[in-house]
Motif scaffolding. Structure first.
Motif, short mmCIF file in Angstrom:
data_model
loop_
_atom_site.label_atom_id
_atom_site.label_comp_id
_atom_site.label_asym_id
_atom_site.label_seq_id
_atom_site.Cartn_x
_atom_site.Cartn_y
_atom_site.Cartn_z
N GLY A 191 -12.26 -37.16 -1.47
CA GLY A 191 -13.53 -37.75 -1.05
C GLY A 191 -14.69 -36.78 -1.16
N ALA A 192 -14.43 -35.54 -0.81
CA ALA A 192 -15.50 -34.52 -0.89
C ALA A 192 -15.93 -34.29 -2.33
N THR A 193 -14.98 -34.20 -3.25
CA THR A 193 -15.35 -33.96 -4.65
C THR A 193 -16.03 -35.18 -5.25
N GLN A 194 -15.64 -36.37 -4.81
CA GLN A 194 -16.32 -37.58 -5.29
C GLN A 194 -17.77 -37.60 -4.80
N ALA A 195 -17.98 -37.25 -3.56
CA ALA A 195 -19.35 -37.18 -3.02
C ALA A 195 -20.17 -36.13 -3.75
N ASN A 196 -19.56 -34.97 -4.02
CA ASN A 196 -20.27 -33.91 -4.75
C ASN A 196 -20.65 -34.38 -6.15
N ALA A 197 -19.73 -35.08 -6.81
CA ALA A 197 -20.02 -35.57 -8.16
C ALA A 197 -21.24 -36.48 -8.15
N GLY A 198 -21.32 -37.36 -7.16
CA GLY A 198 -22.48 -38.25 -7.06
C GLY A 198 -23.76 -37.49 -6.75
N GLN A 229 -32.49 -28.13 -19.25
CA GLN A 229 -31.29 -27.29 -19.10
C GLN A 229 -30.71 -27.41 -17.70
N GLU A 230 -31.58 -27.46 -16.67
CA GLU A 230 -31.10 -27.65 -15.30
C GLU A 230 -30.39 -29.00 -15.17
N SER A 231 -30.97 -30.02 -15.78
CA SER A 231 -30.36 -31.35 -15.74
C SER A 231 -28.98 -31.32 -16.38
N SER A 232 -28.87 -30.66 -17.51
CA SER A 232 -27.57 -30.56 -18.18
C SER A 232 -26.56 -29.80 -17.33
N ALA A 233 -27.00 -28.76 -16.67
CA ALA A 233 -26.10 -27.98 -15.80
C ALA A 233 -25.60 -28.84 -14.64
N TRP A 234 -26.51 -29.63 -14.02
CA TRP A 234 -26.08 -30.52 -12.93
C TRP A 234 -25.12 -31.58 -13.44
N ASP A 235 -25.38 -32.09 -14.65
CA ASP A 235 -24.46 -33.07 -15.25
C ASP A 235 -23.07 -32.48 -15.44
N GLN A 236 -23.04 -31.25 -15.93
CA GLN A 236 -21.75 -30.59 -16.15
C GLN A 236 -21.02 -30.38 -14.83
N ARG A 237 -21.73 -29.95 -13.80
CA ARG A 237 -21.11 -29.76 -12.49
C ARG A 237 -20.58 -31.09 -11.95
N SER A 238 -21.32 -32.16 -12.17
CA SER A 238 -20.89 -33.49 -11.72
C SER A 238 -19.60 -33.88 -12.43
N ASP A 239 -19.56 -33.67 -13.75
CA ASP A 239 -18.34 -34.00 -14.51
C ASP A 239 -17.14 -33.20 -14.03
N GLU A 240 -17.35 -31.93 -13.72
CA GLU A 240 -16.26 -31.09 -13.21
C GLU A 240 -15.75 -31.61 -11.87
N GLN A 241 -16.68 -31.98 -10.99
CA GLN A 241 -16.29 -32.51 -9.68
C GLN A 241 -15.55 -33.84 -9.82
N LEU A 242 -16.00 -34.68 -10.74
CA LEU A 242 -15.33 -35.96 -10.95
C LEU A 242 -13.91 -35.75 -11.48
N HIS A 243 -13.75 -34.80 -12.38
CA HIS A 243 -12.40 -34.48 -12.88
C HIS A 243 -11.52 -33.99 -11.73
N GLN A 244 -12.08 -33.13 -10.93
CA GLN A 244 -11.32 -32.60 -9.79
C GLN A 244 -10.99 -33.73 -8.80
N HIS A 245 -11.93 -34.65 -8.60
CA HIS A 245 -11.67 -35.81 -7.74
C HIS A 245 -10.47 -36.60 -8.24
N HIS A 246 -10.40 -36.80 -9.56
CA HIS A 246 -9.27 -37.55 -10.13
C HIS A 246 -7.95 -36.82 -9.86
N ARG A 247 -7.95 -35.51 -9.96
CA ARG A 247 -6.73 -34.74 -9.65
C ARG A 247 -6.32 -34.93 -8.19
N TRP A 248 -7.31 -34.83 -7.27
CA TRP A 248 -7.00 -35.03 -5.85
C TRP A 248 -6.46 -36.44 -5.61
N ALA A 249 -7.05 -37.42 -6.27
CA ALA A 249 -6.60 -38.81 -6.10
C ALA A 249 -5.17 -38.98 -6.63
N GLN A 250 -4.86 -38.35 -7.76
CA GLN A 250 -3.50 -38.41 -8.29
C GLN A 250 -2.51 -37.76 -7.33
#
Length: 191
Positions: free
Chosen positions: A50-57, A125-146
């Protein structure tokens, strides 16, 4: 039955008292401990999911904000370009004595545009960095969910094991729990 200070236990009563007074043994006791451990670990994994999903958003929202700020800078850049173009047109149309004024404006607009362009590119560039961090958190969220799902399956297998009293099902319970823990470790390590 009790009467006159004498109390007689039935066989079922005796087993319940014995189980309550002594630590659980056998298959039921093992499954109770396994289930408690799996549920505890699963609760942690669910929280982290849940925490990583919230961070991704949140990070995706930050990316959108920076993208909007960059778009605003590009609009400002375009406005300055329009003014520069008008100054360049005026330079051609005005008398010689007024040309230095428009030449100065053209140079000022070029300088301002360069600064605005730098800000816009930095915001992108800042926008792209935030997008990348969001994608990483979403991937991590999927691992936690699995991991959480594997532990839930393991707990269900423990219940089935208890109902069927099949020892081999205890192995399946432990295997599913091990898979869940391994996925949780992968999430923790950002794999």
């Amino acid at each position: 039955m009790s009467g006159g200070g004498f109390h007689v236990h039935g066989p079922h009563d005796h087993e319940l008292e014995h189980a309550a007074q002594h630590e659980p043994k056998g298959l039921a006791g093992q499954l109770a401990v396994i289930t408690a451990v799996l549920a505890t670990v699963g609760a942690f994994f669910a929280y982290m999911g849940g925490a990583t999903q919230a961070n991704a958003g949140l990070f995706k929202n930050n990316a959108a904000i920076k993208k909007t700020e960059a778009a605003n800078q590009w609009a400002y850049y375009q406005a300055k370009s329009g003014k520069q173009n008008l100054a360049e047109l005026a330079l051609v149309l005005v008398a010689e004595d007024k040309k230095p004024r428009y030449q100065d404006e053209i140079e000022r607009y070029k300088k301002e545009k360069a600064e605005i362009k730098g800000k816009a590119e930095a915001l992108e560039q800042e926008s792209s960095a935030w997008d990348q961090r969001s994608d990483e958190q979403l991937h991590q969220h999927h691992r936690w969910a699995q991991a959480t799902t594997a532990l839930q399956i393991s707990i269900a297998l423990a219940a089935i094991t208890l109902l069927t009293k099949k020892r081999w099902m205890e192995g399946a319970t432990l295997l599913a729990g091990g898979v869940g823990v391994a996925l949780g470790i992968a999430a923790w390590l950002h794999f």
